[in-house]
Design a protein around this motif. Structure first.
Motif, mmCIF file in Angstrom:
data_model
loop_
_atom_site.group_PDB
_atom_site.id
_atom_site.type_symbol
_atom_site.label_atom_id
_atom_site.label_comp_id
_atom_site.label_asym_id
_atom_site.label_seq_id
_atom_site.Cartn_x
_atom_site.Cartn_y
_atom_site.Cartn_z
ATOM 1 N N GLU A 23 3.303 15.154 8.721
ATOM 2 C CA GLU A 23 4.181 16.309 8.882
ATOM 3 C C GLU A 23 4.716 16.428 10.309
ATOM 4 O OE1 GLU A 23 5.359 18.122 6.393
ATOM 5 O OE2 GLU A 23 4.194 16.807 5.090
ATOM 6 N N ARG A 24 4.072 15.786 11.250
ATOM 7 C CA ARG A 24 4.506 15.849 12.647
ATOM 8 C C ARG A 24 5.592 14.830 12.985
ATOM 9 N NH1 ARG A 24 -0.569 16.265 16.519
ATOM 10 N NH2 ARG A 24 1.128 16.711 17.964
ATOM 11 N N VAL A 25 5.882 13.919 12.056
ATOM 12 C CA VAL A 25 6.949 12.940 12.301
ATOM 13 C C VAL A 25 8.265 13.698 12.458
ATOM 14 C CG1 VAL A 25 8.249 11.024 11.294
ATOM 15 C CG2 VAL A 25 5.759 11.113 11.034
ATOM 16 N N PRO A 26 9.010 13.439 13.516
ATOM 17 C CA PRO A 26 10.287 14.140 13.722
ATOM 18 C C PRO A 26 11.263 13.883 12.572
ATOM 19 C CG PRO A 26 9.619 12.966 15.715
ATOM 20 C CD PRO A 26 8.682 12.543 14.629
ATOM 21 N N ASP A 27 12.067 14.873 12.268
ATOM 22 C CA ASP A 27 13.025 14.778 11.159
ATOM 23 C C ASP A 27 13.902 13.542 11.262
ATOM 24 O OD1 ASP A 27 12.126 17.089 9.952
ATOM 25 O OD2 ASP A 27 13.643 18.360 10.902
ATOM 26 N N ARG A 28 14.357 13.193 12.449
ATOM 27 C CA ARG A 28 15.272 12.068 12.620
ATOM 28 C C ARG A 28 14.632 10.727 12.275
ATOM 29 N NH1 ARG A 28 13.277 13.379 17.466
ATOM 30 N NH2 ARG A 28 12.554 11.713 18.828
ATOM 31 N N GLN A 29 13.306 10.679 12.186
ATOM 32 C CA GLN A 29 12.612 9.428 11.909
ATOM 33 C C GLN A 29 11.991 9.390 10.516
ATOM 34 O OE1 GLN A 29 9.876 9.356 15.205
ATOM 35 N NE2 GLN A 29 11.312 8.231 16.483
ATOM 36 N N ARG A 30 12.203 10.411 9.730
ATOM 37 C CA ARG A 30 11.524 10.485 8.436
ATOM 38 C C ARG A 30 12.135 9.612 7.345
ATOM 39 N NH1 ARG A 30 8.916 16.407 7.528
ATOM 40 N NH2 ARG A 30 7.965 16.525 9.576
ATOM 41 N N SER A 31 13.365 9.175 7.529
ATOM 42 C CA SER A 31 14.009 8.406 6.460
ATOM 43 C C SER A 31 13.956 6.911 6.758
ATOM 44 C CB SER A 31 15.455 8.866 6.257
ATOM 45 O OG SER A 31 16.186 8.648 7.445
ATOM 46 N N ASN A 32 12.753 6.410 6.992
ATOM 47 C CA ASN A 32 12.598 4.970 7.165
ATOM 48 C C ASN A 32 11.443 4.466 6.304
ATOM 49 O OD1 ASN A 32 10.061 4.853 8.696
ATOM 50 N ND2 ASN A 32 11.205 5.690 10.409
ATOM 51 N N ALA A 33 11.377 3.158 6.161
ATOM 52 C CA ALA A 33 10.401 2.536 5.256
ATOM 53 C C ALA A 33 8.962 2.835 5.656
ATOM 54 C CB ALA A 33 10.631 1.032 5.208
ATOM 55 N N ARG A 34 8.685 2.865 6.942
ATOM 56 C CA ARG A 34 7.302 3.083 7.392
ATOM 57 C C ARG A 34 6.799 4.467 7.000
ATOM 58 N NH1 ARG A 34 6.141 0.381 12.569
ATOM 59 N NH2 ARG A 34 6.227 -1.258 11.047
ATOM 60 N N VAL A 35 7.632 5.486 7.170
ATOM 61 C CA VAL A 35 7.235 6.842 6.800
ATOM 62 C C VAL A 35 7.097 6.951 5.280
ATOM 63 C CG1 VAL A 35 7.929 9.272 6.813
ATOM 64 C CG2 VAL A 35 8.266 7.867 8.857
ATOM 65 N N ALA A 36 8.070 6.398 4.556
ATOM 66 C CA ALA A 36 8.018 6.452 3.098
ATOM 67 C C ALA A 36 6.778 5.744 2.567
ATOM 68 C CB ALA A 36 9.279 5.837 2.498
ATOM 69 N N ASN A 37 6.446 4.598 3.141
ATOM 70 C CA ASN A 37 5.267 3.858 2.715
ATOM 71 C C ASN A 37 3.994 4.642 3.016
ATOM 72 O OD1 ASN A 37 3.773 1.693 1.703
ATOM 73 N ND2 ASN A 37 3.670 0.708 3.693
ATOM 74 N N ALA A 38 3.933 5.296 4.165
ATOM 75 C CA ALA A 38 2.756 6.107 4.506
ATOM 76 C C ALA A 38 2.628 7.300 3.564
ATOM 77 C CB ALA A 38 2.843 6.574 5.954
ATOM 78 N N ARG A 39 3.736 7.926 3.224
ATOM 79 C CA ARG A 39 3.697 9.046 2.272
ATOM 80 C C ARG A 39 3.275 8.565 0.886
ATOM 81 N NH1 ARG A 39 5.005 13.848 4.074
ATOM 82 N NH2 ARG A 39 6.359 14.113 5.866
ATOM 83 N N TYR A 40 3.734 7.389 0.526
ATOM 84 C CA TYR A 40 3.315 6.790 -0.751
ATOM 85 C C TYR A 40 1.801 6.580 -0.761
ATOM 86 C CZ TYR A 40 2.149 2.888 -3.783
ATOM 87 O OH TYR A 40 1.522 2.065 -4.681
ATOM 88 N N LEU A 41 1.286 5.994 0.296
ATOM 89 C CA LEU A 41 -0.157 5.746 0.383
ATOM 90 C C LEU A 41 -0.936 7.060 0.327
ATOM 91 C CD1 LEU A 41 -2.434 3.702 0.810
ATOM 92 C CD2 LEU A 41 -2.115 3.992 3.267
ATOM 93 N N HIS A 42 -0.447 8.075 1.019
ATOM 94 C CA HIS A 42 -1.097 9.375 0.978
ATOM 95 C C HIS A 42 -1.106 9.922 -0.452
ATOM 96 C CE1 HIS A 42 -1.194 13.805 1.154
ATOM 97 N NE2 HIS A 42 -2.201 13.557 1.980
ATOM 98 N N ALA A 43 0.004 9.778 -1.150
ATOM 99 C CA ALA A 43 0.081 10.266 -2.533
ATOM 100 C C ALA A 43 -0.909 9.543 -3.436
ATOM 101 C CB ALA A 43 1.508 10.099 -3.065
ATOM 102 N N LEU A 44 -1.090 8.244 -3.216
ATOM 103 C CA LEU A 44 -2.047 7.504 -4.049
ATOM 104 C C LEU A 44 -3.462 8.023 -3.896
ATOM 105 C CD1 LEU A 44 -1.054 3.731 -3.868
ATOM 106 C CD2 LEU A 44 -0.617 5.379 -5.696
ATOM 107 N N VAL A 45 -3.852 8.339 -2.674
ATOM 108 C CA VAL A 45 -5.238 8.762 -2.460
ATOM 109 C C VAL A 45 -5.447 10.253 -2.670
ATOM 110 C CG1 VAL A 45 -5.752 6.832 -0.928
ATOM 111 C CG2 VAL A 45 -4.980 8.989 0.051
ATOM 112 N N SER A 46 -4.380 11.034 -2.559
ATOM 113 C CA SER A 46 -4.549 12.485 -2.669
ATOM 114 C C SER A 46 -4.079 13.054 -4.006
ATOM 115 C CB SER A 46 -3.785 13.189 -1.547
ATOM 116 O OG SER A 46 -2.383 13.099 -1.760
ATOM 117 N N GLY A 47 -3.176 12.349 -4.679
ATOM 118 C CA GLY A 47 -2.583 12.876 -5.905
ATOM 119 C C GLY A 47 -1.423 13.823 -5.636
ATOM 120 N N ASP A 48 -1.181 14.150 -4.390
ATOM 121 C CA ASP A 48 -0.082 15.031 -3.981
ATOM 122 C C ASP A 48 1.145 14.157 -3.748
ATOM 123 O OD1 ASP A 48 1.583 16.954 -2.927
ATOM 124 O OD2 ASP A 48 0.479 17.168 -1.050
#
Length: 152
Positions: A23-48
């Motif tokens: 959530e601390r990632v700046p808005d201008r950097q949120r639309s890249n593969a690294r952030v999307a992949n990290a959010r994906y990984l978080h979703a896998l382990v959290s279900g969110d």
């Protein structure tokens, strides 16, 4: 922020702390593969999965290349849908992923990075024998002696 988020998950096994760093990632950097992949990984382990779906759908490219994932975003969307019990939506995404992977492999059949994504896509489509064949190919392509490192 991404490294700290992954550290919270890998070392501390704390998905909530991982999400706080994401959530601390700046808005201008949120639309890249690294952030999307990290959010994906978080979703896998959290279900969110809401943040992961949004992040993946906002990406401008179909193909993601990051240091730990190379493949189509449709594969990640398929896996998220599968985890959420939306098997029909997952199948559509897996079929889309397979088409994208095959197009990449036509460009360079000797690039082994898309094969890993193809293996997981075939597993998602329940085409297990084909996935096993790719796994065997991946094993043969693994450098020997195998050295355990941070990312393999």
């Amino acid at each position: 922020f991404i490294w700290k988020a992954w550290f919270m998950l890998w070392v501390h096994r704390d998905p909530a702390a991982m999400k706080q760093w994401l959530e601390r990632v700046p808005d201008r950097q949120r639309s890249n593969a690294r952030v999307a992949n990290a959010r994906y990984l978080h979703a896998l382990v959290s279900g969110d999965d809401a943040h992961a779906f949004r992040s993946l759908n906002e990406l401008p490219d179909e193909w993601l290349t990051d240091f730990d994932f190379t493949g189509p975003r449709a594969l990640l969307l398929g896996m998220l849908n599968q985890q959420a019990g939306r098997s029909d939506l997952a199948k559509v995404q897996f079929e889309n992923a397979l088409a994208n992977i095959n197009a990449e492999l036509e460009k360079d059949p000797t690039d082994f990075r898309p094969y890993r994504a193809k293996m997981w896509t075939l597993i998602g489509l329940d085409r297990l024998e084909e996935a096993r064949a790719i796994y065997q190919l991946q094993l043969q392509a693994t450098r020997r002696p195998y050295r355990l490192a941070f990312f393999n």
